[in-house]
Design an enzyme around this catalytic site. Structure first.
Site, mmCIF file in Angstrom:
data_model
loop_
_atom_site.group_PDB
_atom_site.id
_atom_site.type_symbol
_atom_site.label_atom_id
_atom_site.label_comp_id
_atom_site.label_asym_id
_atom_site.label_seq_id
_atom_site.Cartn_x
_atom_site.Cartn_y
_atom_site.Cartn_z
ATOM 1 N N ILE A 613 0.853 -1.199 0.000
ATOM 2 C CA ILE A 613 0.000 0.000 0.000
ATOM 3 C C ILE A 613 0.887 1.247 0.000
ATOM 4 C CG2 ILE A 613 -1.938 1.190 1.104
ATOM 5 C CD1 ILE A 613 -2.778 -1.355 2.392
ATOM 6 N N PRO A 614 1.494 1.587 -1.143
ATOM 7 C CA PRO A 614 2.276 2.835 -1.206
ATOM 8 C C PRO A 614 1.341 4.035 -1.004
ATOM 9 C CG PRO A 614 2.017 1.857 -3.380
ATOM 10 C CD PRO A 614 1.494 0.855 -2.412
ATOM 11 N N HIS A 615 1.777 5.018 -0.233
ATOM 12 C CA HIS A 615 0.908 6.137 0.101
ATOM 13 C C HIS A 615 1.742 7.380 0.403
ATOM 14 C CE1 HIS A 615 2.007 4.142 3.880
ATOM 15 N NE2 HIS A 615 1.997 5.362 4.402
ATOM 16 N N ALA A 616 1.088 8.531 0.350
ATOM 17 C CA ALA A 616 1.774 9.794 0.659
ATOM 18 C C ALA A 616 0.756 10.921 0.735
ATOM 19 C CB ALA A 616 2.827 10.116 -0.398
#
Length: 700
Positions: A613-616
């Protein structure tokens, strides 16, 4: 009307006021005028003389229509709310007052502040003698209580407006800027003293006493004496008062206790026939020099934001709009406004000429003192309820309209006049002042939370160095720090910290910031062990997650792929970002990519069981958006369990605003922890199939 009906009406009224004041306050800020004016205008529009007087179901006289009122326009309950708000407002103003500056900082500031108050008072009172007969109001001379009220209302200065302009023009640390801020402190305190004197006279008139010149002098002396004794005693006991309120607990508790002290002194002053707001201001003034002052300001900010707009809206409700635009009120308001502007230009500008400033400098100082604001409106409201010897309001609707016009116009015209004065080339002093060259230091931290943190630490460090750090306004982002001849202006603009000070002091400021950076870096290194804390990593993804309803709202078939092509982590990132762009919410693809990669460098977003779950958070998107990708063969994503990632959910949210990134992450991870959901997703052939699987996950 029974008590339940009264309370019910009050609840409806407060709800409408809260929304109206905030909407109009925001609109005012967007067009570049103080939010106070927007809140005031909101009250005029929804008040009993406009929309609030229209008949509605359940409100035959209108939501704000009343037949009897303490203030002639609003209900006693609503009026009581506004009075509480005025106490909070003046308590905050007292906390913001630089007491050390008032006592010892600047002789020129004291003289200029005194000149501005004296000239404004007599110009205002003299103007009243001219306009009262035009409005059909009886006037017995310069010392008629109505003339005295108009004199006081013309003395107040709203320094927050001026401070913002000085900061924008990079003139906060100029000789004119420092002098204006010093003079404004004297201006506020002397205006409060004058109000105490006039309220003593009003009280005597209300009791039916006949007043000679000698009696007026004695009344004035008594009122001044009560204020002076109370102020001196509270200042001398300020540290003991601070210790007392600390007994009530932490920062929030002792801040509320300090507000309680303000209410106590406000009540005492009212019992002595002196306005409550003077007691509140005196309490704030006494505590302004203690170490708890900035904490109190911070902790009561929410209370301030709730109550104070109500005060300005209720003040606007007292304006009879039909009389506000009558010919006589417009003419008299124009004359009074012109006198109010000239009195500050002359009263503050002329003394400056004898204190080392030239005509340019005097014009700048006078211009900076023009805007009226909160205190003028509060005094006008007091005049609406106070009675003269005949039992009539000292300030009737016509006179109230004149004051409202003056406050509105001076607040609107002051910024352009000050901007023009600051744009005139050349120094404002007769002689070259070596320390007048200021420098601007701007540091973009690329992160608003970090900017807030650094600003807070810098405040504490400057206080530890003996500086007096003062917010120019509780709702303003500008503050100043002073110690001796050193003056520093600090402000935040989004992710930027902007500092202005004399070039001789910039080395000290940069040194302070450098030390802060070293301490923060050391703290971050101490926290770096959290990256490898298994309990945090494995505890995040749980099938029993309580967060729900945060999945389907973000699902968009255009942002879903069931057959990712990439074979490396970087290639998967590029594909997912391309999918994100299909949402229509991506403003800057490169900014989004940079934020995602920075987050990935700190710790891999590859979880376990084939999930990543890449997030920013980034300013590169307008609102939260989600991209979902499936690659059955899997890709090495440096996951915590060492297995290839097969299901990818990319989440991106804006930095500001209500954007629940972590709740959305928790919702997705909770759903994906179910083996049947993962199996179904890996078998899905179309984006619509993925959406159906995730919708069904809500039933688990």
């Amino acid at each position: 009307m029974d008590i339940t009906e009264i309370i019910t009406n009050l609840v409806f009224q407060l709800a409408v006021i809260i929304f109206a004041a905030r909407i109009f306050g925001k609109l005012a800020s967007r067009v570049g005028i103080p939010s106070v004016l927007g809140e005031l205008i909101s009250g005029i529009i929804i008040g009993p003389f406009a929309l609030g007087g229209l008949s509605l179901p359940g409100f035959p006289h209108g939501l704000f229509g009343v037949t009897e009122s303490l203030a002639g326009a609003v209900s006693p309950e609503l009026y009581a709310f506004s009075q509480i708000a005025s106490i909070i407002l003046l308590f905050s103003s007292g906390l913001e007052t630089d007491l050390s500056l008032f006592i010892k900082y600047s002789v020129s500031g004291g003289i200029i502040g005194l000149g501005g108050v004296v000239v404004s008072f007599f110009f205002g009172a003299g103007c009243a003698m001219l306009i009262l007969p035009v409005l059909g109001i009886e006037c017995s001379g310069l010392f008629d209580v109505k003339c005295l009220f108009l004199g006081i209302m013309s003395t107040a200065t709203s320094v927050g407006i001026t401070a913002r302009i000085l900061s924008d023009k990079k003139k906060m640390d100029s000789p004119e800027g420092v002098t204006i801020l010093a003079a404004a402190v004297f201006d506020d305190v002397l205006g409060i003293v004058l109000l105490a004197v006039v309220m003593g006279i009003v009280s005597a008139l209300g009791s039916g006493a006949s007043l000679s010149g000698g009696k007026i002098g004695l009344i004035a002396l008594k009122a001044f004496g009560i204020w002076l004794v109370a102020t001196v005693v509270f200042i001398l006991l300020s540290k003991k008062i601070a210790r007392f309120v600390r007994l009530f607990g932490g920062a929030t508790d002792f801040s509320i206790a300090a507000l309680g002290v303000a209410f106590l002194l406000a009540g005492f002053f009212e019992k002595e026939s002196i306005a409550m707001i003077i007691g509140a201001y005196t309490t704030g003034l006494a505590l302004s020099g203690t170490d708890i002052a900035p904490v109190i300001q911070e902790k009561i900010h929410s209370i301030y934001k709730f109550f104070v707009p109500i005060f300005f809206a209720v003040t606007g409700m007292s304006v009879d709009i039909t009389k506000l635009f009558s010919q006589n009120v417009l003419i008299c308001g124009g004359i009074y406004t012109l006198i109010a502007v000239l009195s500050k230009l002359l009263g503050c500008g002329l003394p400056a000429l004898g204190l080392g400033f030239n005509i340019k400098g005097g014009f700048r100082i006078g211009s900076g003192m023009i805007p009226r604001g909160e205190v003028a409106l509060i005094i006008a409201g007091i005049g609406l309820t106070a009675k003269d010897a005949a039992g009539l309001p000292i300030v009737n609707q016509d006179l109230f309209g004149v004051v409202i016009l003056m406050t509105l116009v001076t607040t609107l015209v002051a910024p352009p006049i000050l901007n023009v004065s600051l744009s005139i080339k050349g120094r404002g002093t007769k002689k070259e002042v070596a320390s007048s060259e200021s420098q601007i230091f701007e540091w973009d931290f690329k992160n608003q939370e970090l900017t807030h943190l650094v600003m807070d630490i810098l405040h504490r460090d400057l206080r530890a160095e003996g500086f007096y750090v003062q917010m120019m306004n509780i709702t303003d982002g500008i503050c100043t720090a002073r110690r001796g001849d050193t003056a520093i202006s600090l402000r935040e603009e989004d992710t930027k910290l902007i500092i202005e000070t004399d070039e001789k002091d910039m080395g000290f400021v940069k040194g302070e910031l450098y030390e802060i950076m070293l301490r923060l870096n050391k703290s971050m290194q101490s926290l770096s062990a959290l990256k490898n804390t298994a309990s945090l990593q494995y505890g995040f993804a749980s099938p029993e997650n309580r967060v729900t309803n945060s999945i389907t709202r973000y699902l968009n078939p255009a942002c879903i792929s069931t057959n990712l092509k990439g074979n490396t982590k970087e290639e998967i990132f590029e594909e997912l970002i391309t999918l994100l762009c299909q949402s229509g919410n991506v403003k800057n693809r490169e900014m989004v990519k940079l934020s995602l990669m920075e987050r990935e460098k700190s710790m891999s977003t590859g979880l376990e069981k084939g999930i990543a779950i890449p997030h920013a958070k980034t300013d590169g998107v307008k609102e939260t958006c989600v991209a979902i990708g499936i690659k059955a063969d899997g890709v090495d994503f440096n996951s915590m369990d060492g297995k290839p990632a097969q299901i990818f959910v990319m989440l991106v949210s804006p930095i500001n605003g209500s954007n629940p990134l972590m709740r959305t992450m928790a919702a997705f991870s909770g759903a994906l922890m179910h083996e049947e959901i993962r199996t179904a997703l890996l078998q899905a052939k179309t984006p619509e199939g993925v959406i159906d699987v995730l919708k069904d996950s809500k039933k688990l």
